[in-house]
Every structure is written in C-alpha cells, then in structure tokens.
Design an enzyme around this catalytic site. Structure first.
Site, short mmCIF file in Angstrom:
data_model
loop_
_atom_site.label_atom_id
_atom_site.label_comp_id
_atom_site.label_asym_id
_atom_site.label_seq_id
_atom_site.Cartn_x
_atom_site.Cartn_y
_atom_site.Cartn_z
N CYS A 294 33.61 41.81 39.38
CA CYS A 294 32.80 42.12 40.54
C CYS A 294 32.48 41.22 41.42
O CYS A 294 32.36 40.06 40.99
CB CYS A 294 31.39 42.83 39.72
SG CYS A 294 31.70 44.23 38.78
N ARG B 127 38.53 39.51 44.30
CA ARG B 127 38.24 39.48 43.02
C ARG B 127 38.57 40.93 42.13
O ARG B 127 38.44 41.10 41.08
CB ARG B 127 36.82 39.30 42.91
CG ARG B 127 36.28 37.90 43.23
CD ARG B 127 34.85 37.92 43.49
NE ARG B 127 33.94 37.95 42.13
CZ ARG B 127 33.92 37.03 41.51
NH1 ARG B 127 34.28 35.53 41.52
NH2 ARG B 127 33.24 37.00 40.28
N TRP C 111 34.26 46.00 39.80
CA TRP C 111 35.40 45.90 39.14
C TRP C 111 35.22 46.86 37.60
O TRP C 111 34.27 46.16 36.90
CB TRP C 111 36.11 44.74 38.87
CG TRP C 111 37.42 44.63 38.42
CD1 TRP C 111 38.45 45.05 38.96
CD2 TRP C 111 38.11 44.19 36.96
NE1 TRP C 111 39.54 44.90 38.13
CE2 TRP C 111 39.17 44.32 37.01
CE3 TRP C 111 37.12 43.86 35.88
CZ2 TRP C 111 39.91 43.89 35.80
CZ3 TRP C 111 38.10 43.31 35.05
CH2 TRP C 111 39.35 43.58 34.94
N ASN D 153 27.30 41.18 37.84
CA ASN D 153 28.73 40.99 37.41
C ASN D 153 28.65 40.58 36.06
O ASN D 153 27.70 39.70 35.65
CB ASN D 153 29.21 39.91 38.26
CG ASN D 153 30.51 39.78 37.65
OD1 ASN D 153 31.34 40.60 37.33
ND2 ASN D 153 31.09 38.31 38.12
N GLY D 154 29.28 41.24 35.03
CA GLY D 154 29.17 40.69 33.65
C GLY D 154 29.03 41.98 32.85
O GLY D 154 29.53 43.32 33.16
N GLU E 290 56.99 31.59 34.48
CA GLU E 290 56.24 31.69 35.45
C GLU E 290 56.81 32.61 36.72
O GLU E 290 55.99 33.38 37.41
CB GLU E 290 55.92 30.15 36.11
CG GLU E 290 55.07 30.26 37.38
CD GLU E 290 53.80 31.05 37.23
OE1 GLU E 290 53.37 31.41 36.24
OE2 GLU E 290 53.03 31.28 38.34
N LYS F 156 55.16 36.07 38.03
CA LYS F 156 54.84 36.21 39.61
C LYS F 156 55.29 37.47 39.96
O LYS F 156 54.76 38.42 40.64
CB LYS F 156 55.59 35.21 40.59
CG LYS F 156 54.79 33.71 40.35
CD LYS F 156 53.47 33.76 41.04
CE LYS F 156 52.24 34.04 40.43
NZ LYS F 156 51.84 33.43 39.26
N GLU G 259 53.68 40.76 38.36
CA GLU G 259 52.20 40.90 38.61
C GLU G 259 51.84 41.42 39.91
O GLU G 259 50.92 42.14 40.42
CB GLU G 259 51.32 39.71 38.18
CG GLU G 259 51.47 38.77 39.14
CD GLU G 259 50.38 37.49 39.03
OE1 GLU G 259 49.34 37.86 38.55
OE2 GLU G 259 50.66 36.42 38.90
N HIS H 77 70.46 35.39 20.81
CA HIS H 77 69.67 36.06 19.74
C HIS H 77 69.12 37.22 20.27
O HIS H 77 68.03 37.78 19.63
CB HIS H 77 68.39 34.96 19.65
CG HIS H 77 69.26 33.75 19.13
ND1 HIS H 77 69.62 33.47 17.86
CD2 HIS H 77 69.19 32.41 19.52
CE1 HIS H 77 70.22 32.27 17.88
NE2 HIS H 77 70.03 31.50 18.95
N LYS I 167 41.32 38.45 40.09
CA LYS I 167 41.44 37.10 40.25
C LYS I 167 40.99 36.29 38.90
O LYS I 167 41.69 35.23 38.75
CB LYS I 167 40.79 36.57 41.45
CG LYS I 167 41.44 34.99 41.87
CD LYS I 167 42.69 34.82 41.69
CE LYS I 167 43.06 33.24 42.02
NZ LYS I 167 44.40 32.99 41.84
C1 AGP Z 1 48.50 34.32 37.44
O1 AGP Z 1 49.15 34.61 38.79
C2 AGP Z 1 47.48 35.51 37.21
N1 AGP Z 1 46.64 35.46 38.10
C3 AGP Z 1 46.77 35.05 35.80
O2 AGP Z 1 47.75 34.72 34.76
C4 AGP Z 1 45.79 33.74 36.06
O3 AGP Z 1 46.66 32.67 35.71
C5 AGP Z 1 45.22 33.86 34.70
O4 AGP Z 1 44.16 34.59 34.44
C6 AGP Z 1 44.34 32.26 34.05
O5 AGP Z 1 43.29 32.30 35.11
P1 AGP Z 1 42.76 30.88 35.54
O6 AGP Z 1 43.54 29.78 35.58
O7 AGP Z 1 41.64 31.27 36.51
O8 AGP Z 1 42.06 30.68 34.26
#
Ligand code: AGP
Length: 612
Positions: free
Chosen positions: A2, A27, A75, A101-102, A485, A489, A492, A508, A607
C-alpha cells in the site's frame, strides 16, 4: 504494498495527495482513496482500480480549499479489491479516518470485541478495526486515543489518522511498515516512500518502530506510541531530487533504470576505493581486522533478484577472501534450524530494505549472535536500521518493480566487500586488488558505450521471439546466477515461463524440453568453462532448439552455432556478471513491451514485499 500520503500545510490538499499517490504507484495497488475535512464533515472518496478512477470520482471536488488530508493506494491483503475495502477507513461516526499499510494480526479478535460494544463495520479489512479501536478510546485528544488503540494492536502498520474534531493535526504511526515524514516551510507530509515527498522537500524523518508523529503544518512532534514521551528528531537530507524519481523522458521507469546503471555502479564504488594504492575503504562496516579474522562463515540472505546477487557474491568472496559463504533464500532461512553463532557474518541484501522475509531472517541471525552488515539501496530503511552496519548501494530510487540498477549496484557492493575482506585478511596483495579495481572501473563506460547497440539487438530479438511461451536461460560458474536473473526478468514482466539453469545440468533433465519451440539464451563468455558451454549450445542445436547467445565480440565460432547473438566486450572473468546482465534486462524489457505488458507494474507483483 500500500501507499500512504498525508498532508497538512497551506496548499490545497487534493492535488498534493493525488500527486503523491501517483509517485507511489510503483508499489502496486488495486484501489485508492482520499479523505479531508470540509463543511463540518470528513469527505471520503474511494475508487477501485487505477488512480484515474479516483480522479474521475473527485471531479466535483476540484474547488476544495481544505489544506489537510490523507490519501492511500491499496494492495489487497485482507478483503477483495473493492471500493468498500479501499482506504481511508472510518469509525462509526465517519468523523475519524485512517489509512494503513501492513497487516493487523489480531484484527479478528479486536473486531469481535468492538462489534460486541456496538461498533458497525462496513468492510472486510483489518484496517477498519483500527478506526473503530481509536474511536473506542477517543475523548478529546486524538494522540492519546491513537496511542491507547495501537497498544492493543499486534502486527505491522504504517498509519495516518485524521479526526474532524482536531482538523489541525495529522497523526502518523509506525510499526514494521515504512513511513517517512517530510518537512518544509509551514507544511508537513507523510508518505510510505521518498518519491512522494521529493517535489516538496528533501528533509525527512524516518519513523522508527513504536514511534508516532503529530504533524501540525508549521511543527512536528515525535513521540513514542506507548507512553507518548517526546523523542528527538533525526532529520535526514535525501540527495535524490524529484526528477530522479521521474522517468526522465524514458518510456518506463525500468528502461530509465537500465540506462542509469553506469552511474549507479559508479556511485556505489565512488569514495570506497583507492585503485592506485589497491585499497578499499569500508568505514561503514565497523569491523576491524581481528573481527574479520574471527568470521568463520558468511551468510548472504535475500529474496528474488537480490538473492541472485548473493549467488554471484559467493564466488567472489570465497575466491578472494577464502571465507565459506552460504547464500540463503530468506523465506527458507527464517523457518529452518540454523547453526549461526557470533563467528558468523550475516549480510542481508535488499534494494528496499523492507522485505519482510529478509528482515525476519536478519532478526533471527542477530538473535543467534551474528554480526549483521546489510547491503541496501534505501537510506534509513528498516533493514539498515537493524543492522550493525550497512553498505549502501547508491543506485537512486528504483521505481520499476523489476530490479535492474539495484542488482548491478548490489554486485558492485559485493565485489567491493569480497575485496575488502581479502584485503583485511591479507589474502590479496594491493597490486592484485588494484587490478581488480581497475577492472571494475571499466564497467560503467563499457555499459554506457554498448547500451544502445544492445538495446537495438534486444528489439530485433523481441520482434522475433515475443510470442514464444517458454524460454530457457543457461549459464555456468559466474554466469549461472545471471541466467537465473535473466529468466526472472523475463517471467516477471512478460509473464512468459522462463527458467534459469546451470548449463551443466542440461543432461540431467532440461534437455528433454528442447525443441524448435524453445528459445535458449546461452551466456557464453570466453572464460574457463567456455568449451563446456559451447558443447551445451551444440546439444541444444542438435535438437533444433533456438540458440540466442550472449558472447564476446569476434567469437566467430560461437556465432556459427547460434541462431542469434548479442556480443559484449571481452573483460576479466570476474567482471562478466556486470556486463552479461544488461542485454538480458533489455531482452526482457523489449519482449514485455511487444506483448503489451505493464512493464513498470507487472500483474500480481509489488516493488517491496513488506508482508509474508
Ligand atoms: C526482482 O526484479 C523483483 N522485483 C524481486 O524479486 C525483488 O528482487 C525481491 O522482492 C527482493 O526485494 P528487495 O531487494 O527489495 O529485498
């Protein structure tokens, strides 16, 4: 997560709230709302969906002159994303509103208690319980009522509270969810994150757990929630300006942040290295040689992309400092038997500094006696405040949900940490360290120079392959985490199923997947496992798989066995992770664009994952 925005000052409040909520859109949210006092009542306008829906609902209030109010982007965690569940939430009178938020963990028992006392609820949210709980204790002082109510609350909250009968005060309160206060001439702000404040001020106070603030426009009082004891304010000056949090002309924050990586990497090592002397300066680590000598194991603790950075860091630390390293997924780490003691160094890696799993893991490791050095991108975030020391990455605000510049900045911090530990333990000579620093210092200019060409190649590849439904990313050694990684990318932001794999694992199992419908991105630097990687590529080709190689320019042999190739400069093996990552970010970006995906706010993602 949020987004909260609150304002009290001299400006008309609605434009300030909407502007702030827009800057927090990254966010992740599914509904939004605002509340303000007008004509002897609290106006509360909420809407499901994006902020433009809320703006439409506010059409009739454009003339509002009120200068105090609260805004929120939700959120959903408890209760469907509907207008009725959107914040702000009100008490029975409708004269007291809260934004939150929480997660309130004991909301159910509190709600039952309040219902028995006659409170009537209109939503399914945990947040609404807070509004009624404050109402329960409300007499003539809002601060006291908030303090008493929050003493009953278990769980996490960043909270904004407004009451019609005290229209000259906003209350902010925080426990485990971030909340930052902005201070300017005759006006005060509260927000979940810095970008919402930047157009107005760069003087901020990060609320700590258990703290509340009374914002009065021309003044601010900081107190502890439990006993309302006044507390000293530590005002920090944020170096980011509003433009840094804007898109700077790029189509998306993610693209802007990909192009910002040369500066992000440079700013992360700047001031920490003396290459001509082959020295690293890491005052913020507060660890002397003896303490470093006592470290018997290092735990790199993270989630998602930050965990991938840890996997790369492990190679460097073990190779240069000769200290064993475990790279732990925080969500697993926090629920298993741990052998940690005070001879461990635990390094939480987090862009946001608010990731719930990583924060929980930090607390457990600390409890077991480990020294904690975090690597983080957000000044004053919770993880940094609970660490013994923090190596800040200086990537600037990362708004796009998909982490890019934060990742390569984390690599930079880990590279320096590995060299620093080696330096303090005498494992590398200053000449060797100097050489490695020289290598690192070439990275920003290499990326800056090659970005446009890589971007053009990514556009061509996206046009050809955006409609495929599965991708495999292969890498060996330092490129294995980069394969993970690259796959993250792509999945996601384009929602394509993509897997990163250690290339040596193909035989394997994964090789069964290969056919003409499976593009395979193969990371193939000319390092000590080059020939092995070439064999993997040939195995894919012989099964009619589509090979998209990332390799060193001039590698004609690789070009011959690849359907497509993106070339990079030849650099030292240890520098390859910085370089190979960028084309993968651009491939993911361009494919997501071609598929019409919401690049900066991909579905279902936020985020900063501040809840479990
Ligand atoms: C990565 O592109 C994602 N947004 C997600 O995996 C992110 O890296 C993960 O949630 C960790 O977030 P942080 O680095 O803020 O702890």
């Amino acid at each position: 997560m949020c987004g909260i925005v609150g304002y009290i000052g001299y400006r008309r409040v609605l434009p300030v709230l909407l502007d702030g909520l827009k800057r927090l859109e990254y966010r992740g949210y599914d509904s939004a709302g605002v509340a303000w006092p007008e004509k002897q009542k609290i106006m509360r306008i909420r809407a499901k969906g994006k902020l433009n829906m809320l703006e439409e609902a506010l059409e009739d209030f454009r003339g509002t002159k009120t200068t105090i109010g609260l805004g929120h982007t939700r959120w959903a965690t408890h209760g469907e994303p509907t207008e009725g569940n959107a914040h702000p939430h009100a008490d029975c009178t409708g004269e007291l509103v809260v934004v939150h938020n929480g997660i309130i963990e004991n909301y159910y028992s509190l709600r039952e208690e309040l219902k028995k006392e006659g409170h009537v609820f209109s939503s399914e949210t945990d947040t609404e319980v807070i509004a009624h709980l404050i109402e329960k204790y409300l007499e003539d002082d809002l601060e006291i009522a908030v303090s008493k109510a929050l003493e009953r609350v278990e769980g996490a909250y960043a909270l904004g509270v407004l009451w019609l009968k005290q229209p000259d005060i906003l209350i902010a309160a925080r426990k485990q969810s971030p909340l930052v206060i902005g201070l300017a001439e005759r006006e005060c702000f509260m927000a979940s994150d810095i970008p919402a404040l930047l157009p107005y001020t760069n003087k901020v106070i990060f609320l700590e757990d258990g703290q509340m603030a009374a914002l009065k426009g021309d003044s601010l009082e900081l107190k502890s929630i439990s006993d309302r004891k006044p507390l000293n304010k530590s005002i920090q000056e944020i170096k980011w300006d509003a433009s840094m949090a804007e898109k700077a002309g790029f189509k998306h924050f993610m693209l802007k942040e990909i192009y910002e990586q040369p500066d992000a990497i440079l700013n992360t090592y700047r001031g920490r290295i003396i290459p001509e002397k082959g020295q690293i300066k890491f005052d913020e680590i507060n660890l002397d040689k003896d303490a470093i000598g006592r470290i018997k194991r290092i735990v790199l603790l993270a989630c998602g992309t930050s965990w991938h950075a840890g996997l790369v860091g492990k190679y460097w630390i073990e190779k240069w400092a000769k200290i064993p390293v475990e790279v732990e997924l925080a969500s697993e780490f926090r629920y298993k038997e741990l052998l940690i003691d005070n001879d461990y160094l635990t390094v939480p890696i987090s862009q946001s500094g608010e990731t719930a799993d990583t924060l929980a893991g930090l607390r457990i490791a600390k409890e077991l006696g480990s020294y904690i050095i975090s690597i983080c991108n957000v000044l004053g975030s919770t993880i940094t405040r609970e660490s013994d020391g923090t190596v800040y990455t200086h990537a600037g605000p990362e708004i796009g949900v998909a982490s890019t510049k934060a990742f390569t900045s984390q690599l930079t911090a880990l590279y320096l940490l590995a060299l620093y530990l080696a330096q303090e333990l005498g494992k590398l000579s200053s000449r060797e360290i100097g050489e490695k620093l020289e290598g690192l210092m070439t990275v920003p200019s290499i990326i800056k120079e090659r970005l446009p060409a890589w971007h053009e190649s990514a556009k061509v590849l996206a046009d050809k392959y955006y409609s495929y439904s599965d991708f495999l990313y292969l890498g060996r050694n330092l490129q294995f985490p980069i394969a993970l990684e690259g796959a993250l990318k792509l999945k996601e932001i384009s929602y394509i199923h993509a897997e990163g794999y250690a290339a040596g694992e193909m035989k394997h199992g994964p090789i069964a997947l290969i056919d003409r419908n499976m593009p395979v991105v193969a990371l193939c630097p000319q390092d000590h496992v080059y020939e092995k990687m070439v064999s993997n590529i040939e195995e894919v080709r012989s099964r009619r798989g589509i090979v998209i190689s990332v390799g060193v320019e001039g590698d004609e042999g690789l070009e011959r066995i690849s359907n497509e190739i993106i070339t990079v400069s030849k650099v030292a093996d240890d520098i390859n992770p910085f370089i190979f990552t960028i084309p993968l970010q651009l491939i993911a970006y361009e494919i997501a664009l071609a598929r019409g995906c919401d690049v900066d706010q991909p579905r279902n993602l936020a985020k900063s994952v501040t809840v479990e």
